[in-house]
Design an enzyme around this catalytic site. Structure first.
Site, short mmCIF file in Angstrom:
data_model
loop_
_atom_site.label_atom_id
_atom_site.label_comp_id
_atom_site.label_asym_id
_atom_site.label_seq_id
_atom_site.Cartn_x
_atom_site.Cartn_y
_atom_site.Cartn_z
N CYS A 354 0.82 -1.22 0.00
CA CYS A 354 0.00 0.00 0.00
C CYS A 354 0.85 1.26 0.00
O CYS A 354 0.61 2.20 -0.78
CB CYS A 354 -0.97 -0.02 1.18
SG CYS A 354 -0.17 -0.03 2.81
N HIS A 402 -2.74 0.75 6.82
CA HIS A 402 -3.08 0.78 5.40
C HIS A 402 -3.23 2.22 4.94
O HIS A 402 -3.61 3.11 5.72
CB HIS A 402 -4.38 0.02 5.15
CG HIS A 402 -4.71 -0.17 3.69
ND1 HIS A 402 -3.84 -0.80 2.82
CD2 HIS A 402 -5.79 0.19 2.95
CE1 HIS A 402 -4.38 -0.82 1.61
NE2 HIS A 402 -5.56 -0.22 1.66
N GLU A 414 -5.93 1.57 -4.43
CA GLU A 414 -5.13 0.99 -3.36
C GLU A 414 -4.45 -0.28 -3.82
O GLU A 414 -4.87 -0.92 -4.80
CB GLU A 414 -6.02 0.66 -2.16
CG GLU A 414 -7.07 -0.41 -2.48
CD GLU A 414 -7.90 -0.85 -1.29
OE1 GLU A 414 -7.52 -0.53 -0.15
OE2 GLU A 414 -8.92 -1.54 -1.50
#
Length: 441
Positions: A354, A402, A414
């Site tokens: 990420c 994240h 993402e």
């Protein structure tokens, strides 16, 4: 309305250019407008994406039910395996009991046979003694001299002596026969126990076979359910890919609309600046003092940087997730984590995690560390209610885990997790931090 604004801008720009050419003697290059998708195109794309999202939701629910059923069947398999193990233990116990009963029965039969043989030998010896005593006329040689008379009285005395001697032998014979009877009874009891043990052994064997069959049936049911779950997951993944493609189209259209609006705003600022410069020149030409410095035009560099970052991120759609992967130049090989990522083979994949995707997206604009927690502090915090296209979103109220790039209209791009790939998805608000990070603008 947009067409009217363009028309007004064109007219104003023409006038401003004329003034600029006439007064300042310099030409301004006017860039062509970027594509401007219609509201109907964006609406149709959003409707398609919504339909795919609904289908994904239905398949997700079906998959959840299938996986729940699979979990129940797995529990049943484990139970049947334990029942099979119990049946196997019971069978071995019954086998051991039958073997012991067989050994006891064999020993009792040998004892009974030995007792019978002893009795037969004693009986033969007694019969021989009695027969020999009558033939010799006495029971013992020394007694025959004592009982030599052939009178009735002597005969009676001899008979009494024989009766006395044979009585003791007969008593011993009776005791032996009693012992033989006891041993025969033990033999019968041992054989009855053996029969019961063999019956239990047969029952245990039947129970083991039934348990094995039940286990096999449970395994087959579990395997069938696993196949159904795999089929549903494959269907969901296929529709998810269609959803991501539709969302990508919507995001692209929205990006084009945003760039067009930015272009309009920039041109409006240029128009206003040109008008101001023309007015200033006119004022100077008429003898005005022209006090005050010139104001600097507001550039669209921040908006352009955001669009470049989004375009770079969108160019990586479908690239595999790889934990530890990604840098300013693009996807890289993942690294080991000693856990989930290793189980998915991330260290063998070329891709992004990420934070690695964010590094690549904003390369050349902002230098970001390869850790989402540090990226959270890399820019200005803005409340989620004020988030806009290009902001970074973070998850993990008890510890950031994240990060994603906001695209606008509730969508984001993402690198989600091991086993998946870079994708466009709706913003998830569970465990999201209350502030976004704005890197430019």
């Amino acid at each position: 309305m947009l067409a009217a604004r363009v028309s007004r801008w064109t007219a104003a720009t023409t006038l401003a250019l004329a003034v600029a050419f006439g007064v300042a003697g310099t030409a301004v290059a006017v860039p062509p407008p970027p594509p401007n998708p219609s509201d109907s195109e964006i609406k149709a794309g959003q409707a398609e994406a919504n339909a795919k999202a609904g289908e994904v939701g239905q398949l997700t629910n079906q998959l959840a039910e299938a996986e729940s059923r699979l979990s129940d069947l797995q529990a049943q398999v484990e139970l049947k395996m334990e029942e099979a193990n119990k049946a196997l233990v019971d069978q071995q116990t019954a086998q051991d009991a039958a073997d012991q009963a067989q050994a006891d029965a064999d020993a009792a039969r040998r004892e009974s046979d030995a007792a019978a043989a002893q009795i037969e030998t004693a009986r033969q010896q007694l019969d021989g003694f009695i027969a020999g005593s009558y033939q010799q006329g006495s029971t013992i040689g020394s007694i025959s001299a004592y009982l030599g008379s052939s009178s009735p009285q002597d005969l009676l005395a001899r008979a009494q002596l024989l009766s006395s001697v044979s009585g003791s032998q007969l008593n011993a014979l009776e005791l032996m026969e009693q012992a033989q009877t006891d041993k025969s009874n033990k033999d019968a009891a041992a054989r009855a126990a053996l029969e019961r043990a063999r019956q239990k052994q047969a029952e245990a064997e039947q129970a083991r076979q039934a348990a094995d069959a039940a286990q096999a049936a449970a395994v087959r049911a579990q395997q069938n359910q696993a196949a159904q779950a795999a089929s549903l997951e494959a269907s969901r993944n296929s529709v998810e890919e269609q959803l991501y493609a539709a969302q990508q189209r919507v995001a692209g259209l929205q990006g084009q609309r945003q760039r067009y609006q930015d272009w309009l705003a920039q041109k409006q600022r240029e128009e206003e600046e040109q008008a101001r410069q023309a007015a200033l020149a006119a004022s100077k030409g008429s003898g005005g003092s022209g006090g005050g410095g010139s104001s600097r035009p507001v550039s669209g560099s921040a908006s352009s940087a955001v669009e470049r970052a989004i375009a770079r991120a969108m160019s990586q759609l479908g690239v595999p997730y790889a934990w530890g992967g990604g840098n300013a130049s693009g996807p890289t090989r993942g690294i080991r984590d000693g856990g989930v990522a290793d189980a998915y083979g991330d260290y063998r994949k070329i891709g992004f995690d990420c934070s690695g995707l964010m590094i690549y997206a904003y390369a050349g604009v902002v230098s970001l560390p390869h850790y989402s927690g540090y990226q959270y502090d890399a820019g200005r915090k803005v409340p989620l209610s004020q988030m806009r296209r290009g902001d970074l979103l973070f998850w993990g109220r008890s510890g950031i885990h994240h990060v994603a790039l906001y695209l606008g209209n509730g969508m984001m791009i993402e690198a989600p997790q091991s086993g998946l790939a870079v994708r466009v998805a709706p913003v998830r608000y569970g465990d999201i931090l209350p502030y976004a990070t704005r890197l430019v603008g």
